[in-house]
Design a protein around this motif. Structure first.
Motif, mmCIF file in Angstrom:
data_model
loop_
_atom_site.group_PDB
_atom_site.id
_atom_site.type_symbol
_atom_site.label_atom_id
_atom_site.label_comp_id
_atom_site.label_asym_id
_atom_site.label_seq_id
_atom_site.Cartn_x
_atom_site.Cartn_y
_atom_site.Cartn_z
ATOM 1 N N PHE A 11 49.407 78.640 60.544
ATOM 2 C CA PHE A 11 49.667 77.408 61.294
ATOM 3 C C PHE A 11 48.577 76.371 61.064
ATOM 4 O O PHE A 11 48.861 75.186 60.879
ATOM 5 N N ILE A 12 47.322 76.802 61.074
ATOM 6 C CA ILE A 12 46.210 75.866 60.956
ATOM 7 C C ILE A 12 46.244 75.112 59.634
ATOM 8 O O ILE A 12 45.837 73.947 59.556
ATOM 9 N N ALA A 13 46.761 75.728 58.586
ATOM 10 C CA ALA A 13 46.845 75.058 57.287
ATOM 11 C C ALA A 13 47.866 73.925 57.337
ATOM 12 O O ALA A 13 47.614 72.818 56.848
ATOM 13 N N ASN A 14 49.052 74.179 57.945
ATOM 14 C CA ASN A 14 50.054 73.131 58.094
ATOM 15 C C ASN A 14 49.544 72.012 58.999
ATOM 16 O O ASN A 14 49.802 70.830 58.766
ATOM 17 N N PHE A 15 48.803 72.399 60.044
ATOM 18 C CA PHE A 15 48.262 71.417 60.981
ATOM 19 C C PHE A 15 47.253 70.512 60.279
ATOM 20 O O PHE A 15 47.308 69.285 60.387
ATOM 21 N N ARG A 81 50.722 63.576 63.025
ATOM 22 C CA ARG A 81 51.295 64.103 61.781
ATOM 23 C C ARG A 81 51.097 65.610 61.685
ATOM 24 O O ARG A 81 51.924 66.314 61.111
ATOM 25 N N ALA A 82 49.987 66.080 62.250
ATOM 26 C CA ALA A 82 49.767 67.519 62.251
ATOM 27 C C ALA A 82 50.854 68.214 63.057
ATOM 28 O O ALA A 82 51.425 69.224 62.638
ATOM 29 N N VAL A 83 51.158 67.645 64.237
ATOM 30 C CA VAL A 83 52.226 68.199 65.075
ATOM 31 C C VAL A 83 53.561 68.117 64.352
ATOM 32 O O VAL A 83 54.365 69.050 64.382
ATOM 33 N N LYS A 84 53.820 66.978 63.669
ATOM 34 C CA LYS A 84 55.084 66.795 62.957
ATOM 35 C C LYS A 84 55.342 67.930 61.960
ATOM 36 O O LYS A 84 56.378 68.596 62.001
ATOM 37 N N LEU A 270 53.478 63.776 49.765
ATOM 38 C CA LEU A 270 52.631 64.035 48.606
ATOM 39 C C LEU A 270 51.294 64.649 49.047
ATOM 40 O O LEU A 270 50.851 65.658 48.499
ATOM 41 N N VAL A 271 50.654 64.028 50.047
ATOM 42 C CA VAL A 271 49.348 64.513 50.506
ATOM 43 C C VAL A 271 49.487 65.874 51.181
ATOM 44 O O VAL A 271 48.645 66.762 50.987
ATOM 45 N N VAL A 272 50.548 66.053 51.962
ATOM 46 C CA VAL A 272 50.773 67.350 52.617
ATOM 47 C C VAL A 272 50.920 68.455 51.582
ATOM 48 O O VAL A 272 50.263 69.504 51.661
ATOM 49 N N GLU A 273 51.792 68.249 50.593
ATOM 50 C CA GLU A 273 52.031 69.289 49.589
ATOM 51 C C GLU A 273 50.787 69.541 48.737
ATOM 52 O O GLU A 273 50.483 70.684 48.381
ATOM 53 N N PHE A 274 50.063 68.471 48.412
ATOM 54 C CA PHE A 274 48.832 68.633 47.637
ATOM 55 C C PHE A 274 47.808 69.446 48.434
ATOM 56 O O PHE A 274 47.176 70.372 47.907
ATOM 57 N N THR A 275 47.649 69.111 49.722
ATOM 58 C CA THR A 275 46.682 69.813 50.575
ATOM 59 C C THR A 275 47.077 71.263 50.782
ATOM 60 O O THR A 275 46.227 72.174 50.744
ATOM 61 N N LEU A 276 48.372 71.511 50.995
ATOM 62 C CA LEU A 276 48.832 72.890 51.139
ATOM 63 C C LEU A 276 48.584 73.686 49.853
ATOM 64 O O LEU A 276 48.257 74.874 49.897
ATOM 65 N N VAL A 278 46.102 73.191 47.817
ATOM 66 C CA VAL A 278 44.669 73.509 47.818
ATOM 67 C C VAL A 278 44.405 74.737 48.692
ATOM 68 O O VAL A 278 43.647 75.637 48.318
ATOM 69 N N PHE A 279 45.049 74.770 49.870
ATOM 70 C CA PHE A 279 44.898 75.924 50.765
ATOM 71 C C PHE A 279 45.396 77.211 50.098
ATOM 72 O O PHE A 279 44.756 78.269 50.198
ATOM 73 N N ARG A 280 46.545 77.118 49.424
ATOM 74 C CA ARG A 280 47.111 78.307 48.770
ATOM 75 C C ARG A 280 46.163 78.836 47.692
ATOM 76 O O ARG A 280 45.932 80.048 47.585
#
Length: 288
Positions: A11-15, A81-84, A270-276, A278-280
């Motif tokens: 969850f924290i990664a999506n947030f 946006r984190a909640v979204k 774009l930023v969400v998928e890029f950041t996710l 990086v987390f992966r």
């Protein structure tokens, strides 16, 4: 594209991804939000279009006015946006379990988006109220804290939730259109993410602009004791605006809104998928 068997990120990664994306989007497109609000608060026949409103603000009030009210949405953008995206992830998993689906379908993506928008709306109302009152041309407030003190003094703490119902519908329909559209485009490449997010942002804006107009009117009007507000509940207010100003009035501010939220929706995804991604990569298998 990564396999469907990879382990879902925590969850924290999506947030965190949603928070980073939100701040990126607001810093890029905020002046268009100020122009949009001004156009929506203008009753009767529109005097200026987007360019006229923009140039009028700069000429009469200075360039800095385009960033008036930036603090509330900037403070809000990370949790909003984190909640979204976190709520979309949560509701998506929940609905797939409830309906026995192994992967997301078009119908579930719309339902999931609407549910995420409903969840998000409860977070944003006080911040939206403060932002609208600061963006109003007639605003004399010194800043966000001054608005909060004024509202609480006159209307109590619940006054900060004026426009809750209209905000609920605005986010309900925008997120349904947004997430419903991005489901249709295969992701995995940054360009595809930007395009699908932009299309989703356009459709979401097309669907929810009338609700945004009503929300701006409700939150931009000061309550007078003993007087029933002209704009109170969402659907009756839609009818009032359409009857008095014509159907086109329900799309006041559409151009600056869509110019912000179509590419803004692309930037978000774009930023969400890029950041996710990086987390992966940082977490390694089995998240990749």
């Amino acid at each position: 594209m990564a396999t469907e068997q990879r382990k879902p990120l925590p969850f924290i990664a999506n947030f965190a991804a949603g928070a980073i994306a939100g701040v990126s989007e607001i810093l890029t497109f905020y002046p268009l939000d100020v122009v949009k609000t001004r156009m929506q608060l203008e009753t009767g026949k529109a005097k200026h279009g987007m360019v006229g409103t923009l140039s009028s603000i700069v000429k009469e009030e200075g360039f800095g006015r385009l960033y008036r009210g930036l603090v509330p949405p900037l403070l809000l953008e990370a949790p909003k946006r984190a909640v979204k995206f976190a709520a979309n992830d949560f509701w998506g998993k929940t609905y797939m379990g409830v309906f026995g689906e192994s992967k997301m379908t078009q119908q579930l993506s719309i339902l999931t988006g609407c549910s995420a928008g409903a969840t998000e709306s409860f977070v944003v109302v006080p911040f939206e109220l403060v932002k609208i009152k600061l963006q109003d041309k007639t605003s004399t407030f010194a800043g966000p804290i001054d608005v909060v003190k004024h509202v609480i003094r006159k209307e109590g703490v619940l006054g900060l939730y004026a426009g809750m119902e209209a905000t609920f519908w605005r986010h309900f329909w925008w997120n349904g259109g947004y997430f419903g559209c991005i489901h249709q485009t295969e992701q995995g490449q940054l360009f595809n993410n930007f395009v699908s997010g932009s299309v989703g942002g356009f459709v979401g804006t097309l669907v929810n602009t009338p609700f945004d107009v009503v929300k701006s009117r409700i939150q931009g009007t000061s309550k007078v004791p003993g007087v029933v507000p002209k704009y109170n509940w969402t659907y009756p207010a839609l009818m009032t605006i359409m009857r008095e100003e014509g159907p086109a009035a329900l799309y006041k501010g559409f151009l600056p809104k869509v110019l912000r939220l179509a590419p803004g929706g692309g930037v978000l995804l774009l930023v969400v998928e890029f950041t996710l991604g990086v987390f992966r990569n940082a977490l390694g298998p089995p998240y990749i």
